[in-house]
Design a protein around this motif. Structure first.
Motif, PDB file in Angstrom:
ATOM      1  N   LEU A   1     -55.224 -19.497 -59.889  1.00 56.13           N
ATOM      2  CA  LEU A   1     -56.319 -20.448 -60.068  1.00 56.13           C
ATOM      3  C   LEU A   1     -57.647 -19.791 -60.418  1.00 56.13           C
TER       4      LEU A   1
ATOM      5  N   PRO B   1     -48.438 -28.337 -65.062  1.00 57.81           N
ATOM      6  CA  PRO B   1     -49.670 -29.112 -65.247  1.00 57.81           C
ATOM      7  C   PRO B   1     -50.255 -29.598 -63.920  1.00 57.81           C
ATOM      8  N   LYS B   2     -49.409 -29.769 -62.922  1.00 57.36           N
ATOM      9  CA  LYS B   2     -49.907 -30.254 -61.621  1.00 57.36           C
ATOM     10  C   LYS B   2     -50.791 -29.220 -60.931  1.00 57.36           C
ATOM     11  N   THR B   3     -50.545 -27.946 -61.223  1.00 54.48           N
ATOM     12  CA  THR B   3     -51.383 -26.910 -60.620  1.00 54.48           C
ATOM     13  C   THR B   3     -52.776 -26.937 -61.223  1.00 54.48           C
ATOM     14  N   ALA B   4     -52.863 -27.437 -62.469  1.00 57.27           N
ATOM     15  CA  ALA B   4     -54.138 -27.512 -63.179  1.00 57.27           C
ATOM     16  C   ALA B   4     -54.852 -26.168 -63.184  1.00 57.27           C
ATOM     17  N   SER B   5     -54.148 -25.135 -63.647  1.00 61.78           N
ATOM     18  CA  SER B   5     -54.762 -23.812 -63.716  1.00 61.78           C
ATOM     19  C   SER B   5     -55.514 -23.674 -65.028  1.00 61.78           C
ATOM     20  N   ASN B   6     -56.771 -23.281 -64.898  1.00 60.95           N
ATOM     21  CA  ASN B   6     -57.643 -23.149 -66.056  1.00 60.95           C
ATOM     22  C   ASN B   6     -57.221 -22.021 -66.987  1.00 60.95           C
TER      23      ASN B   6
ATOM     24  N   ALA C   1     -54.095 -21.035 -67.454  1.00 60.85           N
ATOM     25  CA  ALA C   1     -52.677 -21.107 -67.783  1.00 60.85           C
ATOM     26  C   ALA C   1     -52.421 -20.671 -69.225  1.00 60.85           C
TER      27      ALA C   1
END
Lengths: 550, 310
Positions: free
Chosen positions: A70, A143-148, A150
């Motif tokens: 993250l 997509p659920k982790t929403a890592s910028n 990624a």
């Protein structure tokens, strides 16, 4: 009466400057006076026992997270690099070396990498396995982790599709064949892949720990890493202590016992703490030196600088006249004196940029144009104006985000344009996020931006200008040939040929000049001389793995 | 009295509601968002981020979600500090800010009143002038200059106190002094002018005439009356000083709440902006109520009632 007031004001002013003079003079005078005290103590140190291996640093601000999936910022990045180990790690030679991976093989088409994972343990004693890597990468791409960050994993087969929800996570090209073997399939041959592996988004995470506690990365007690150090205590926004991780596979090469971080945001305070001996280091890469102190530090010969992979540039909005004309853009770019700007304003050894790609990954070491090419600039401006059918330039505004440093640079360049080109330019500053939004939406004529490399390859810089509406282009410039060359470079597995293709692309970028490179970044800092082995990578990251106190 | 309090509390809730609403919509109207960054992420990632923080919902739904959060005191996750919630940030930062604020407040109140009384009792003498010079300096020198000055003199030159950080009592002294300077100066001036006025009143003359000692006159009769405006000023001051002071916290590296106020706006950290604003407002309205109650203690002539005639 009026006279009295004047006398009073002026005497206060004089007093003020005198006091300020004292303030500035005393520290400067201090070294000769105090110079006698450190001198005798110096021979005493070798006789004394080995110095305690404790490094005291200022972290500047609270790391927002210590989760490699993250993290987005350099502060978090530094803590993560200290507490985790990727498949590779950047060594002191600035090249990637095997770390959590013991060895690897690459297929002939350079699309499949097979890593053998080293026998190593997490800081909580669990073994580090290939599954931890597979889990970490898929987690970051989910997509659920929403890592910028990624997108750093888009080089892995189906990484981009999975992140955008177009493919299942199971289809991503990373697979633990067994506990010790990790197989990675790539989209394209990626010559810098081994280097990417040393970036935090590629680091492993401990599945059991994360699933047991989603907030694991926010506290010292629950944080688990596989790196040279582990977090001993973390008092939020106040201090953090890292200690050597006894479970680290290469612990024999980790000499520091402890790193103590304070979190002081004020740069002047940080420098005072350094000068008072409370911390061993001040300035980059964690923080910055106060701009006003730089010339004094330079005179005392204390300051150290190192180039990093980043370019400071002005962007032209190529859709708005007059900057829809190549010649006008070039005239503006050629007419500034970068060296004078560096010598007088920036003062920390920056390098005049005559290309988009910084020196550490340079494609054309000679540059693409001459700094301060006044003759050509004037001629180009005249021709350019004729081409767009104007007799004189319309009002021009140079925008930057509110900051003392950017303002000084903008004022100097405004002055150079006035002198060298006879052009009046208005300055405008905006709050950071407002500014960014205006840049992304094309509400500017000339705007300041910069780019710091995520990895040491020219594509990282050239790709920015690939698509007209690409997220980081801003200039609205597009060129079919340029695009084509970049696409070719992705498929090319021969390194020399690839370099040639990229050099051709940079040539086009500099021929059309949607951006005007100004300088290549450097980092500057002061440190105690006994601190050794702190590795600052060419990207501006810092690794304390090999650091020690002499 | 109870009816009065009940009414005041209802008004407090209404003001809080208005503050939350206004902040929410103004915040949303400001250009740029938490995910606007120099390195723009692909639209899909941005969408995933927005979904995670529920920014993809229509504005009114976000607003109602937020109101619900405020009522249940669940202020949501921070956008910038990925591993913390706003509740975490407030419960970490507030005790530190409150500690620093309380020390500064004590200094400001006692120092200010003492200076003001001394100045008033020695009206137009050297004590008056020196007290007022201190007050003018305290008011006009910005706190960041004062703070750096203290650091330079007391920490670097004299070595009495640490330069920065927050690790024990000795670390709290310089920031408290720096934070107290301006309110202390203000209180001193306020006290002085009121004292001078009160000292000229008939009942003071009466007290003097009947032979009361100066100390008794000052303490029993004069100060009490002179303090009313000071009490008024204390309400907002306490709220402001307890919830943190950005500049002082930054210079001295104090891990307080003050920085969140300011930095959250720069970062467009929506939940933190809202959380700190709501928290500050609550303290502010409560303090104002307490000040009104305190009036009755200082001046028994004031009665709290909603009748409107006193």
């Amino acid at each position: 009466m009026k006279k009295n007031v004047f006398a009073l004001v002026s005497s206060i002013a004089v007093l003020g400057t005198a006091l300020a003079g004292c303030g500035g003079g005393q520290p400067a005078a201090a070294p000769p006076a105090g110079g006698t005290t450190p001198a005798p103590s110096q021979p005493a140190t070798p006789a004394a026992e080995k110095k305690p291996q404790v490094l005291k640093m200022n972290l500047h601000s609270e790391p927002p997270t210590a989760d490699p999936g993250l993290a987005e910022d350099t502060t978090s990045g530094a803590i993560i690099l200290a507490t985790f180990d990727g498949l590779t790690r950047i060594g002191t030679d600035d090249k990637p070396h095997e770390a959590a991976a013991e060895s690897y093989t690459v297929s002939d088409d350079k699309l499949t990498y097979t890593f053998k994972i080293r026998d190593a343990k997490w800081s909580n004693g669990d073994p580090v396995t290939a599954h931890d890597f597979e889990y970490a990468w898929k987690r970051a791409l989910d997509p659920k982790t929403a890592s910028n960050y990624a997108y750093q994993l888009y080089y892995v087969k189906n990484g981009e599709k999975a992140n955008k929800g177009e493919a299942k996570l199971d289809e991503v090209g990373v697979k633990a064949l067994d506990d010790k073997t990790l197989e990675v399939k790539l989209e394209n041959p990626t010559p810098y892949f081994l280097e990417l592996l040393a970036f935090r988004t590629y680091f492993p995470v401990n599945k059991k720990v994360i699933e047991a506690n989603p907030k694991w990365a926010g506290e010292a007690s629950s944080h688990v890493g596989n790196g040279p150090f582990k977090i001993e205590s973390w008092e939020h926004k106040s201090k953090m202590v890292l200690v050597k991780n006894e479970n680290y596979w290469d612990k024999d090469n980790v000499k520091l016992e402890k790193i103590e971080f304070s979190m002081v945001e004020d740069e002047n305070t940080e420098l005072s703490m350094f000068e008072n001996g409370e911390i061993d280091w001040a300035g980059a890469p964690m923080s910055a030196l106060p701009t006003d102190a730089i010339s004094a530090l330079k005179e005392q010969g204390k300051i150290q600088t190192k180039p990093i992979a980043g370019t400071y540039w002005y962007k032209f909005n190529t859709e708005k006249p007059p900057f829809n004309n190549i010649k006008v853009r070039k005239a503006f770019a050629y007419s500034i004196d970068r060296q004078a700007l560096i010598d007088n304003i920036l003062q920390t050894g920056q390098i005049p940029a005559t290309g988009a790609v910084p020196p550490s990954m340079v494609l054309n070491p000679n540059g693409y144009f001459k700094d301060k090419d006044l003759e050509n600039a004037k001629k180009l401006l005249e021709e350019g104006l004729k081409e767009v059918g104007m007799s004189k330039l319309p009002p021009i505004t140079l925008s930057y985000n509110t900051s003392e440093a950017h303002k000084k640079i903008a004022e100097a360049i405004q002055d150079q344009w006035k002198k060298n080109l006879g052009v009046d330019v208005k300055l405008e500053n905006k709050e950071w996020k407002v500014y960014l939004e205006d840049m992304h939406e094309g509400n500017f004529q000339i705007g300041r931006m910069g780019w710091l490399g995520d990895f040491n390859d020219p594509i990282n810089f050239l790709e920015l200008f690939k698509d007209k509406m690409g997220g980081n282009n801003d200039t609205r410039w597009e060129n079919a040939k340029y695009k084509d060359l970049l696409n070719q470079s992705a498929k090319e597995s021969d390194l020399e040929k690839r370099k040639k293709i990229l050099a051709d692309a940079e040539q086009i970028l500099m021929d059309e000049m949607p951006i005007m490179p100004i300088y290549w970044y450097t980092q500057s800092w002061v440190q105690k001389p006994e601190v050794k082995g702190v590795h600052q990578t060419g990207l501006g990251d810092v690794d304390w793995k090999g650091a020690y106190i002499e | 009295m109870i009816r009065y309090l009940g009414k005041r509390i209802i008004f407090m809730l209404i003001s809080l509601f208005l503050i939350v609403t206004a902040t929410f919509f103004i915040m949303k109207a400001v250009p740029g968002g938490p995910f606007t960054s120099e390195k723009q992420v692909p639209p899909e990632i941005k969408a995933a981020l927005e979904a995670k923080y529920k920014l993809n919902l229509p504005l009114h739904e976000q607003y109602f979600e937020y109101l619900k959060g405020v009522v249940t005191w669940d202020l949501g996750p921070s956008f910038t500090e990925k591993s913390s919630t706003v509740n975490d940030m407030i419960s970490r930062g507030f005790p530190v800010s409150a500690h620093l604020g309380a020390q500064a407040l004590l200094l400001a109140i006692f120092g200010g009143i003492t200076l003001g009384v001394i100045a008033a009792l020695n009206h137009n003498k050297w004590q008056d002038y020196s007290a007022m010079v201190i007050a003018v300096l305290g008011l006009s020198v910005p706190s960041f200059i004062l703070a750096s000055f203290y650091q330079y003199i007391f920490a670097i030159q004299l070595g009495w106190f640490p330069i920065a950080k927050w690790e024990g009592f000795e670390y709290t002294i310089l920031p408290s002094l720096a934070l107290a300077a301006s309110p202390m100066a203000f209180i001193a001036r306020l006290t002085r002018s009121n004292m001078i006025e009160v000292m000229g009143q008939d009942y003071i003359k009466t007290a003097k005439a009947k032979g009361l000692h100066t100390v008794a006159i000052t303490v029993k009769h004069a100060i009490r009356n002179a303090l009313l405006p000071v009490v008024t000023y204390l309400g907002p001051l306490i709220a402001g000083i307890l919830t943190g002071a950005f500049v002082i916290e930054r210079i001295f590296g104090v891990p307080g709440l003050g920085r969140e106020f300011v930095l959250s706006i720069t970062n467009r950290d929506y939940t933190v902006i809202m959380g700190t604003t709501v928290f500050y407002s609550i303290i502010l309205v409560v303090m104002i109520l307490i000040v009104d109650i305190a009036y009755t203690l200082v001046d028994p002539r004031i009665k709290l009632s909603d009748a409107g005639k006193e």
